[in-house]
Write a protein that holds these residues in place. Sequence first.
Motif, PDB file in Angstrom:
ATOM      1  N   ASP A  55     -21.405  23.686 -56.508  1.00 16.28           N
ATOM      2  CA  ASP A  55     -21.869  22.390 -56.016  1.00 16.28           C
ATOM      3  C   ASP A  55     -20.745  21.378 -56.165  1.00 16.28           C
ATOM      4  N   ASP A  56     -20.148  21.019 -55.033  1.00 23.63           N
ATOM      5  CA  ASP A  56     -19.039  20.056 -55.057  1.00 23.63           C
ATOM      6  C   ASP A  56     -19.527  18.612 -55.035  1.00 23.63           C
ATOM      7  N   GLY A  57     -20.842  18.426 -54.989  1.00 20.38           N
ATOM      8  CA  GLY A  57     -21.403  17.080 -54.980  1.00 20.38           C
ATOM      9  C   GLY A  57     -21.407  16.427 -53.613  1.00 20.38           C
ATOM     10  N   VAL A  58     -20.894  17.139 -52.613  1.00 16.01           N
ATOM     11  CA  VAL A  58     -20.832  16.580 -51.258  1.00 16.01           C
ATOM     12  C   VAL A  58     -21.764  17.346 -50.326  1.00 16.01           C
ATOM     13  N   GLY A  59     -21.541  18.639 -50.215  1.00 18.79           N
ATOM     14  CA  GLY A  59     -22.358  19.459 -49.332  1.00 18.79           C
ATOM     15  C   GLY A  59     -23.565  20.029 -50.047  1.00 18.79           C
ATOM     16  N   GLU A  60     -24.258  20.898 -49.358  1.00 19.33           N
ATOM     17  CA  GLU A  60     -25.426  21.576 -49.918  1.00 19.33           C
ATOM     18  C   GLU A  60     -24.957  22.568 -50.995  1.00 19.33           C
ATOM     19  N   PRO A  61     -25.566  22.558 -52.184  1.00  9.67           N
ATOM     20  CA  PRO A  61     -25.177  23.526 -53.223  1.00  9.67           C
ATOM     21  C   PRO A  61     -25.405  24.955 -52.739  1.00  9.67           C
ATOM     22  N   GLN A  62     -24.521  25.850 -53.164  1.00 12.01           N
ATOM     23  CA  GLN A  62     -24.639  27.267 -52.841  1.00 12.01           C
ATOM     24  C   GLN A  62     -25.111  27.996 -54.086  1.00 12.01           C
ATOM     25  N   LEU A  63     -26.185  28.782 -53.961  1.00  7.22           N
ATOM     26  CA  LEU A  63     -26.694  29.551 -55.085  1.00  7.22           C
ATOM     27  C   LEU A  63     -26.682  31.025 -54.725  1.00  7.22           C
ATOM     28  N   GLU A  64     -26.246  31.826 -55.684  1.00 16.97           N
ATOM     29  CA  GLU A  64     -26.274  33.284 -55.557  1.00 16.97           C
ATOM     30  C   GLU A  64     -26.975  33.834 -56.777  1.00 16.97           C
ATOM     31  N   HIS A  65     -27.766  34.871 -56.575  1.00 13.54           N
ATOM     32  CA  HIS A  65     -28.581  35.443 -57.654  1.00 13.54           C
ATOM     33  C   HIS A  65     -28.300  36.936 -57.767  1.00 13.54           C
ATOM     34  N   LEU A  66     -27.820  37.358 -58.937  1.00 16.90           N
ATOM     35  CA  LEU A  66     -27.633  38.769 -59.227  1.00 16.90           C
ATOM     36  C   LEU A  66     -28.734  39.211 -60.192  1.00 16.90           C
TER      37      LEU A  66
END
Length: 118
Positions: A103-114
């Motif tokens: 999450d760069d605070g600008v765009g949509e946060p990216q989440l990945e789940h293992l």
Amino acid sequence: MKAKDLLGRHGEKLAAGFLETQGMRIMDRNWRCPQGEIDIVALDGDTLVIAEVKTRRNLEYGHPFEAIGAAKLARLHRLALSWCRDHEVRAARRRVDVVGVIDDGVGEPQLEHLRGVG
């Protein structure tokens, strides 16, 4: 609170919401004992899930999953047993998951789940 700590808390909040959308029930967050901390404890059906959350602003220092090594996994498994004892929970199955948040605070946060990393 340091910026790094704020980012981590923000990532944990995003991860908890994400896990709930995956059908999990959050049972505990930021549980601490002398041996360490569990970010998220959840139930996925009848499986107790210990979720470690790693949050980064970008990939400059590597992918969040790269921060989870064998020693960390072993500690998470020990913490899972401690959590179960402290809460008098008997889980037929347990697993450790990792949620990576970018999450760069600008765009949509990216989440990945293992799931079931160790």
